[in-house]
Design an enzyme around this catalytic site. Sequence first.
Site, mmCIF file in Angstrom:
data_model
loop_
_atom_site.group_PDB
_atom_site.id
_atom_site.type_symbol
_atom_site.label_atom_id
_atom_site.label_comp_id
_atom_site.label_asym_id
_atom_site.label_seq_id
_atom_site.Cartn_x
_atom_site.Cartn_y
_atom_site.Cartn_z
ATOM 1 N N TYR A 15 0.435 2.329 0.870
ATOM 2 C CA TYR A 15 -0.157 1.137 1.576
ATOM 3 C C TYR A 15 -1.548 1.347 1.516
ATOM 4 O O TYR A 15 -1.942 2.194 2.049
ATOM 5 C CB TYR A 15 0.665 1.221 2.870
ATOM 6 C CG TYR A 15 0.217 0.060 3.758
ATOM 7 C CD1 TYR A 15 -0.387 -1.198 3.001
ATOM 8 C CD2 TYR A 15 0.458 -0.039 5.146
ATOM 9 C CE1 TYR A 15 -0.897 -2.237 3.905
ATOM 10 C CE2 TYR A 15 0.325 -1.170 5.820
ATOM 11 C CZ TYR A 15 -0.399 -2.412 5.382
ATOM 12 O OH TYR A 15 -0.496 -3.414 6.005
ATOM 13 N N LYS A 38 1.756 -1.402 -2.098
ATOM 14 C CA LYS A 38 1.516 -2.296 -1.321
ATOM 15 C C LYS A 38 -0.114 -2.716 -1.382
ATOM 16 O O LYS A 38 -0.751 -2.032 -0.640
ATOM 17 C CB LYS A 38 1.965 -2.455 0.038
ATOM 18 C CG LYS A 38 1.968 -3.598 1.053
ATOM 19 C CD LYS A 38 2.333 -3.348 2.369
ATOM 20 C CE LYS A 38 2.175 -4.612 3.369
ATOM 21 N NZ LYS A 38 2.268 -4.063 4.770
#
Length: 298
Positions: A132, A160
Amino acid sequence: MWQGVLPAVTTKFTPEGDLDHAEMERCWGLLLDAGCDGLIVCGSLGEGSMLSFEERLATLKTAQRIAGSKPVLLNVAEAGTREACELARAANKAGASGLMIVPSPIYHTEPRETVATLRTIAAAGDLPVMIYSNRVAYRVDVTPEILEDLADDARFVAIKESSDDIRRTTEIFNRLGDRFDVFTGVDNLAFEALTAGAVGWVAGLVVAFPRETVAIYRLIKAGRYAEALAIYRWFRPLLDLDVSTYLVQNIKLAEAIALGTNERVRGPRLPLFGDRRDRVEKLVRDAIATRPNLPPLD
């Protein structure tokens, strides 16, 4: 390895402040019924940092009960690497499909530390990892150069991408090809990222509007860009609610209006009030009143 729409689900609480597993099952079941491709629990939207270690594992178990064969990822975003490793090992033992890992949200790592942190947590969990990267909220940017440093570890399978720079998606592909599955993590850049080649969408407003989110994704993947864009333009004012200090309260209010659930949050957050609440509520109700007819997706 993963693709499609993976909701970053909200966590539901009882009036007493405990986990409301029955309401989570109901709401998350609606997402899966609408065609979402998995679930991510205890992320930023899921108020993971406000949950105890035991609550996060219990939330994971609830998601696993209703997800069937679809993947369920547990977000790991601990202040310290030692604690992150402990949670990653517990997620493995609990049968998580994978981890979404944020470098420490408290100490903002420099690139050498970012690489070491991600490698250490991934090794402890020994599960597939979605990195992330969110330099806006967490002030740590997992750049294409850092991804290249991590590419030799097969546990890192996806990213992400939440840098808020739409050019980043193309930069990752240009530097690394298809080594990582790229997911867009910014709701109001989803159309742009998906048409640039992202294979998935870690979505927020999907928790209130799952059918529209899934439709946009599937239409883009089918090359039906004009149809997807029409829905996206209707959706865009709502998607902006994801890019806010108050994203949890914003989206929980939208979810409450759209799904008939509650908007309870964990302190220090409080539900929206005053003019801010009025604006969000009007935005959501106006969108529901003008909801588009969705085209067939098959």
